[in-house]
Design a protein around this motif. Structure first.
Motif, short mmCIF file in Angstrom:
data_model
loop_
_atom_site.label_atom_id
_atom_site.label_comp_id
_atom_site.label_asym_id
_atom_site.label_seq_id
_atom_site.Cartn_x
_atom_site.Cartn_y
_atom_site.Cartn_z
N LYS A 155 72.91 39.46 66.96
CA LYS A 155 73.80 40.41 66.03
C LYS A 155 73.66 41.79 66.48
CE LYS A 155 74.48 41.36 61.30
NZ LYS A 155 73.81 41.41 59.82
N MET A 156 72.46 42.33 66.86
CA MET A 156 72.27 43.69 67.25
C MET A 156 72.73 43.67 68.85
SD MET A 156 68.70 45.83 68.10
CE MET A 156 68.65 45.42 69.71
N ASN A 157 72.64 42.83 69.54
CA ASN A 157 73.26 42.88 70.86
C ASN A 157 74.64 42.85 70.89
OD1 ASN A 157 70.92 43.12 73.29
ND2 ASN A 157 70.06 41.85 71.41
N ASP A 158 75.09 42.05 70.04
CA ASP A 158 76.89 42.11 69.90
C ASP A 158 77.35 43.36 69.47
OD1 ASP A 158 76.87 39.54 70.84
OD2 ASP A 158 77.29 38.61 68.92
N MET A 159 76.63 43.83 68.71
CA MET A 159 77.14 45.21 68.04
C MET A 159 76.96 46.26 69.23
SD MET A 159 75.46 46.50 64.38
CE MET A 159 74.48 47.57 65.18
N MET A 160 75.87 46.42 69.99
CA MET A 160 75.80 47.23 70.75
C MET A 160 76.92 47.22 71.89
SD MET A 160 73.22 49.26 70.05
CE MET A 160 72.56 50.15 71.24
N THR A 161 76.93 45.82 72.52
CA THR A 161 78.03 45.50 73.52
C THR A 161 79.33 46.01 73.00
OG1 THR A 161 76.88 43.45 74.01
CG2 THR A 161 78.93 43.54 74.92
N ALA A 162 79.86 45.72 71.63
CA ALA A 162 80.92 46.14 71.24
C ALA A 162 81.21 47.70 71.11
CB ALA A 162 81.26 45.72 69.69
N ALA A 163 79.77 48.20 70.84
CA ALA A 163 79.96 49.89 70.99
C ALA A 163 80.01 50.41 72.18
CB ALA A 163 78.70 50.28 70.24
N GLY A 164 79.99 49.61 73.39
CA GLY A 164 80.35 49.97 74.76
C GLY A 164 78.91 50.04 75.75
N HIS A 165 77.86 49.49 75.13
CA HIS A 165 76.74 49.26 76.02
C HIS A 165 76.90 48.21 77.02
CE1 HIS A 165 74.48 52.33 73.33
NE2 HIS A 165 73.79 52.16 74.15
#
Ligand SMILES: NC(=O)c1ccc[n+]([C@@H]2O[C@H](COP(=O)([O-])OP(=O)(O)OC[C@H]3O[C@@H](n4cnc5c(N)ncnc54)[C@H](OP(=O)(O)O)[C@@H]3O)[C@@H](O)[C@H]2O)c1
Length: 254
Positions: free
Chosen positions: A242-252
């Motif tokens: 969940k956290m990594n998907d969120m970070m990826t979506a935020a452009g990381h």
């Protein structure tokens, strides 16, 4: 721990979290010695905080650690607290071939560094009435950010080492503490991190950390890092995704 009257050595005190802790602890009436490679940064901090001392240190070099430890013991015989804060962060490629330079430099700085530094000072610390070894790890030791797999692993290693060392020093005058920061506005991950609104403002982080450091807690945690710290357990991977998907979506990158 008691927040006044200590003699405190901080690695990486010329910037970011190390500087913040150094200034707060200096203000509370402790003798504070900061260290790092960049003399200009050390001089700027000592100039801004009259009475604070500094020493040049490369935590990646066993020789530098040995000579700094000997100097500290000779010049500051009351030294009773070491804060292992110096560290580096790099993105890496756990999905493929690792850059060996990233691997070696990150492990050398973030793992060998604090272990060697502590080892060089531990017998001296045991001779003090009250002493502390403090490790700055990360919330990512508990819930990893996949784009920095090596970095996360170094912090998890230090968490584990601290648990063993705390057990082994049970009943002695030396306490083993861990500060696990959340994402904080410093230059650790590059200039953009300094102003990233998703990161905790440095002053807020230092204020909350100092409050918890003044208690009996072995783990010094801000409210912001608790979701990462408390995720550990049999179903931990769900929140990692969940956290990594969120970070990826935020452009990381991931
Ligand atoms: N900011 C965050 O979001 C965050 C979150 C969790 C944990 N942390 C941890 O907090 C600690 C402090 O980082 P920061 O965020 O304050 O970043 P920072 O401003 O980049 O501080 C890192 C410090 O480590 C020192 N350092 C790096 N390599 C060194 C070496 N070989 N020898 C001696 N000193 C060295 C640097 O000084 P020189 O370059 O002058 O040597 C610098 O002062 C690190 O351990 C980091 O992993 C930070």
């Amino acid at each position: 721990m008691k927040l006044t009257g200590n003699t405190i050595f901080i690695t990486g005190g010329g910037s970011g979290i190390g500087r913040g802790l150094a200034e707060a602890l200096h203000g509370l009436g402790n003798e504070v010695i900061i260290s790092g490679r960049r003399k200009g940064h050390l001089d700027e901090v000592t100039k801004a905080n009259p009475g604070m001392k500094s020493v040049e240190l490369d935590i990646a070099s066993p020789e530098s650690i040995k000579s700094v430890a000997a100097k500290l013991i000779a010049e500051y015989p009351k030294l009773n607290v070491v804060i292992n804060n110096a560290g580096i962060f790099s993105v890496d490629t756990a999905e493929g071939v690792l850059d060996d330079e990233v691997l070696v430099s990150t492990v050398t700085t973030n793992v060998f560094g604090p272990l060697r530094m502590t080892s060089a000072l531990i017998e001296h610390l045991k001779g003090q009435d009250a002493a502390a070894v403090i490790y700055v790890t990360s919330g990512l030791a508990f819930t990893p950010l996949a784009m920095a797999a090596v970095y996360n692993s170094t912090k998890a290693a230090i968490h584990s080492y601290a648990l063993s060392q705390r057990y082994k020093l049970k009943g002695t005058s030396v306490k083993v503490l861990e500060i696990a920061p959340p994402y904080v506005q410093t230059e650790l991950g590059g200039d953009q991190q300094l102003n990233d609104p998703r990161a905790m403002p440095l002053k807020e982080f230092i204020d909350e950390t100092i409050k918890v450091l003044g208690t009996d807690a072995d783990e010094v945690l801000t409210e912001r890092v608790k979701p990462l710290r408390n995720n550990v357990g049999p179903n931990e991977y769900e929140f990692v995704v969940k956290m990594n998907d969120m970070m990826t979506a935020a452009g990381h990158k991931s």
